[in-house]
Design a protein around this motif. Structure first.
Motif, PDB file in Angstrom:
ATOM      1  N   PHE A  75       0.831  -1.200   0.000  1.00 12.98           N
ATOM      2  CA  PHE A  75       0.000   0.000   0.000  1.00 12.98           C
ATOM      3  C   PHE A  75       0.865   1.249   0.000  1.00 12.98           C
ATOM      4  N   TRP A  76       1.822   1.329   0.911  1.00 14.00           N
ATOM      5  CA  TRP A  76       2.648   2.537   0.994  1.00 14.00           C
ATOM      6  C   TRP A  76       3.596   2.665  -0.196  1.00 14.00           C
ATOM      7  N   SER A  77       3.964   1.563  -0.815  1.00 11.02           N
ATOM      8  CA  SER A  77       4.767   1.642  -2.042  1.00 11.02           C
ATOM      9  C   SER A  77       3.952   2.258  -3.167  1.00 11.02           C
ATOM     10  N   MET A  78       2.682   1.886  -3.267  1.00 10.96           N
ATOM     11  CA  MET A  78       1.829   2.477  -4.303  1.00 10.96           C
ATOM     12  C   MET A  78       1.585   3.965  -4.028  1.00 10.96           C
ATOM     13  N   VAL A  79       1.414   4.326  -2.769  1.00 13.11           N
ATOM     14  CA  VAL A  79       1.258   5.743  -2.422  1.00 13.11           C
ATOM     15  C   VAL A  79       2.524   6.503  -2.807  1.00 13.11           C
ATOM     16  N   ASN A  80       3.679   5.925  -2.484  1.00  8.35           N
ATOM     17  CA  ASN A  80       4.968   6.549  -2.821  1.00  8.35           C
ATOM     18  C   ASN A  80       5.115   6.692  -4.334  1.00  8.35           C
ATOM     19  N   LEU A  81       4.727   5.671  -5.078  1.00  8.88           N
ATOM     20  CA  LEU A  81       4.800   5.728  -6.542  1.00  8.88           C
ATOM     21  C   LEU A  81       3.892   6.825  -7.084  1.00  8.88           C
ATOM     22  N   GLY A  82       2.686   6.929  -6.556  1.00  9.86           N
ATOM     23  CA  GLY A  82       1.775   7.981  -6.984  1.00  9.86           C
ATOM     24  C   GLY A  82       2.330   9.372  -6.711  1.00  9.86           C
ATOM     25  N   VAL A  83       2.918   9.574  -5.536  1.00 11.30           N
ATOM     26  CA  VAL A  83       3.521  10.868  -5.195  1.00 11.30           C
ATOM     27  C   VAL A  83       4.672  11.180  -6.141  1.00 11.30           C
ATOM     28  N   MET A  84       5.491  10.172  -6.453  1.00  9.40           N
ATOM     29  CA  MET A  84       6.618  10.398  -7.365  1.00  9.40           C
ATOM     30  C   MET A  84       6.142  10.794  -8.761  1.00  9.40           C
ATOM     31  N   VAL A  85       5.064  10.175  -9.252  1.00  6.49           N
ATOM     32  CA  VAL A  85       4.532  10.519 -10.574  1.00  6.49           C
ATOM     33  C   VAL A  85       4.000  11.947 -10.565  1.00  6.49           C
ATOM     34  N   VAL A  86       3.281  12.335  -9.520  1.00  2.00           N
ATOM     35  CA  VAL A  86       2.748  13.690  -9.423  1.00  2.00           C
ATOM     36  C   VAL A  86       3.886  14.708  -9.337  1.00  2.00           C
ATOM     37  N   VAL A  87       4.904  14.429  -8.530  1.00  5.89           N
ATOM     38  CA  VAL A  87       6.040  15.345  -8.398  1.00  5.89           C
ATOM     39  C   VAL A  87       6.790  15.477  -9.715  1.00  5.89           C
ATOM     40  N   SER A  88       6.979  14.378 -10.437  1.00  4.63           N
ATOM     41  CA  SER A  88       7.686  14.456 -11.720  1.00  4.63           C
ATOM     42  C   SER A  88       6.862  15.262 -12.742  1.00  4.63           C
ATOM     43  N   ALA A  89       5.545  15.125 -12.746  1.00  2.28           N
ATOM     44  CA  ALA A  89       4.709  15.910 -13.654  1.00  2.28           C
ATOM     45  C   ALA A  89       4.786  17.392 -13.314  1.00  2.28           C
ATOM     46  N   VAL A  90       4.784  17.723 -12.031  1.00  3.45           N
ATOM     47  CA  VAL A  90       4.892  19.118 -11.608  1.00  3.45           C
ATOM     48  C   VAL A  90       6.260  19.677 -11.994  1.00  3.45           C
TER      49      VAL A  90
END
Length: 184
Positions: free
Chosen positions: A152-167
């Motif tokens: 669960f926390w790995s998927m949350v971390n992956l989602g945050v990384m994708v959002v940060v890279s898009a920003v």
């Protein structure tokens, strides 16, 4: 959960109780004598070993999870009755089949003692293996719970990384954009 158990003169041992699964891995345990006296009271324990000298009568033991109304628990317990199957009738049955024991080097009592020793050791090894299976089940449940949390926390971390890279890509593009209006 209340469980009555009737003792018929055997010395009994409540060897182990263990919470295998559930939030907190703890439970209250009560053991009441036939007279209604509290013999054992453990509060919020995950495991315990109790040896109790018993007398004739009905005993009551209770695993209580009322302090944790949301989560349910999986409990392993083992009730060992000492001196079980040790009535003298079995030994008397052996004696009527043996003739000419004076010719043998070993006496019937020695053979019976060896057999009872092997029987006791085998039953102890079965009990230990059962206890080890309970430990394994508890550890397995903990590992599966940890695995789910890590995923669960790995998927949350992956989602945050994708959002940060898009920003970051958007911010970098905005730095190099020509904001002047061109006149043609």
């Amino acid at each position: 959960m209340r469980m009555p158990w009737e003792n018929s003169g055997l010395k009994s041992t409540l060897k182990t109780e263990k919470v295998l699964d559930g939030a907190g891995l703890d439970v209250d345990f009560h053991l009441l004598s036939p007279k209604g006296e509290t013999l054992v009271f453990d509060e919020r324990k995950s495991d315990g070993v109790h040896t109790v000298e018993t007398e004739d009568g009905d005993y009551m033991f209770c695993f209580d999870n009322t302090f944790s109304t949301i989560s349910e628990k999986v409990i392993f317990f083992e009730l060992i009755l000492d001196n079980m199957g040790e009535d003298g009738q079995d030994q008397e049955d052996w004696k009527k089949y043996v003739t000419g024991t004076d010719l043998l080097d070993m006496k019937l009592e020695d053979i019976l003692e060896s057999i009872n020793s092997v029987k006791a050791r085998l039953s102890k090894s079965v009990q230990i293996q059962t206890l080890l299976r309970a430990f394994e089940a508890r550890d397995r449940n903990i590992q599966e719970s940890n695995f789910d949390r890590v995923n669960f926390w790995s998927m949350v971390n992956l989602g945050v990384m994708v959002v940060v890279s898009a920003v970051q890509v958007y911010m970098l593009k905005s730095l190099f954009e020509d904001k002047r209006k061109s006149r043609t």
